[in-house]
Motif scaffolding. Structure first.
Motif, PDB file in Angstrom:
ATOM      1  N   UNK A  95       0.858  -1.191   0.000  1.00 46.84           N
ATOM      2  CA  UNK A  95       0.000   0.000   0.000  1.00 46.84           C
ATOM      3  C   UNK A  95       0.890   1.235   0.000  1.00 46.84           C
ATOM      4  N   UNK A  96       0.624   2.133  -0.942  1.00 44.12           N
ATOM      5  CA  UNK A  96       1.403   3.348  -1.067  1.00 44.12           C
ATOM      6  C   UNK A  96       0.910   4.394  -0.083  1.00 44.12           C
ATOM      7  N   UNK A  97       1.823   5.185   0.429  1.00 46.38           N
ATOM      8  CA  UNK A  97       1.482   6.259   1.347  1.00 46.38           C
ATOM      9  C   UNK A  97       1.286   7.534   0.525  1.00 46.38           C
ATOM     10  N   UNK A  98       0.095   7.686  -0.007  1.00 43.24           N
ATOM     11  CA  UNK A  98      -0.205   8.846  -0.844  1.00 43.24           C
ATOM     12  C   UNK A  98      -1.549   9.435  -0.444  1.00 43.24           C
ATOM     13  N   UNK A  99      -1.637  10.746  -0.491  1.00 39.38           N
ATOM     14  CA  UNK A  99      -2.875  11.434  -0.125  1.00 39.38           C
ATOM     15  C   UNK A  99      -3.796  11.632  -1.322  1.00 39.38           C
ATOM     16  N   UNK A 100      -3.233  11.632  -2.537  1.00 41.61           N
ATOM     17  CA  UNK A 100      -4.026  11.921  -3.728  1.00 41.61           C
ATOM     18  C   UNK A 100      -4.029  10.737  -4.697  1.00 41.61           C
ATOM     19  N   UNK A 101      -4.482   9.610  -4.226  1.00 45.18           N
ATOM     20  CA  UNK A 101      -4.559   8.434  -5.088  1.00 45.18           C
ATOM     21  C   UNK A 101      -5.696   8.613  -6.096  1.00 45.18           C
ATOM     22  N   UNK A 126     -17.835  -0.761  -9.059  1.00 48.92           N
ATOM     23  CA  UNK A 126     -16.791  -0.592  -8.057  1.00 48.92           C
ATOM     24  C   UNK A 126     -15.716   0.362  -8.551  1.00 48.92           C
ATOM     25  N   UNK A 127     -15.387   1.349  -7.710  1.00 49.91           N
ATOM     26  CA  UNK A 127     -14.295   2.275  -7.991  1.00 49.91           C
ATOM     27  C   UNK A 127     -13.375   2.246  -6.775  1.00 49.91           C
ATOM     28  N   UNK A 128     -12.082   2.022  -7.010  1.00 49.78           N
ATOM     29  CA  UNK A 128     -11.112   1.917  -5.922  1.00 49.78           C
ATOM     30  C   UNK A 128     -10.033   2.982  -6.055  1.00 49.78           C
ATOM     31  N   UNK A 129      -9.382   3.301  -4.957  1.00 54.14           N
ATOM     32  CA  UNK A 129      -8.234   4.201  -4.981  1.00 54.14           C
ATOM     33  C   UNK A 129      -7.022   3.442  -5.502  1.00 54.14           C
TER      34      UNK A 129
END
Length: 97
Positions: free
Chosen positions: A70-76, A85-88
């Motif tokens: 899992x990436x540590x990003x605020x704007x995925x 289904x829509x995912x980050x």
């Protein structure tokens, strides 16, 4: 039918077999959901090739010890993965060292 109704089995133009009770079609399920290869005996011939491809892909990533991270990003970015289904997009692959 045992209750006296007139029932027949038929298929749609897409190959889905369903019952017709007294002239009214009755699908086996109310909503079919996501079916990328279709239904019934007329479904896509590429289904079997795709299944084998996915099995080989999974064997390959398992043998190379690839894992998800899992990436540590605020704007995925939001990505649709099927019709409902829509995912980050905040997951990446990582190869074991």
């Amino acid at each position: 039918m045992k209750d006296g109704r007139s029932v027949a089995l038929t298929n749609s133009a897409f190959g889905a077999i369903h019952a017709v009770v007294e002239g009214q079609p009755h699908p086996l399920v109310d909503t079919a959901g996501y079916a990328p290869f279709g239904f019934g005996y007329r479904r896509c011939a590429g289904e079997y090739i795709t299944i084998e491809f996915v099995k080989e892909y999974l064997r390959g990533i398992w043998s190379k010890k690839v894992s998800f991270q899992k990436l540590d990003t605020q704007k995925a970015e939001r990505m649709p993965v099927n019709p409902h289904t829509v995912l980050s997009d905040d997951i990446a692959f990582q190869k074991a060292r």
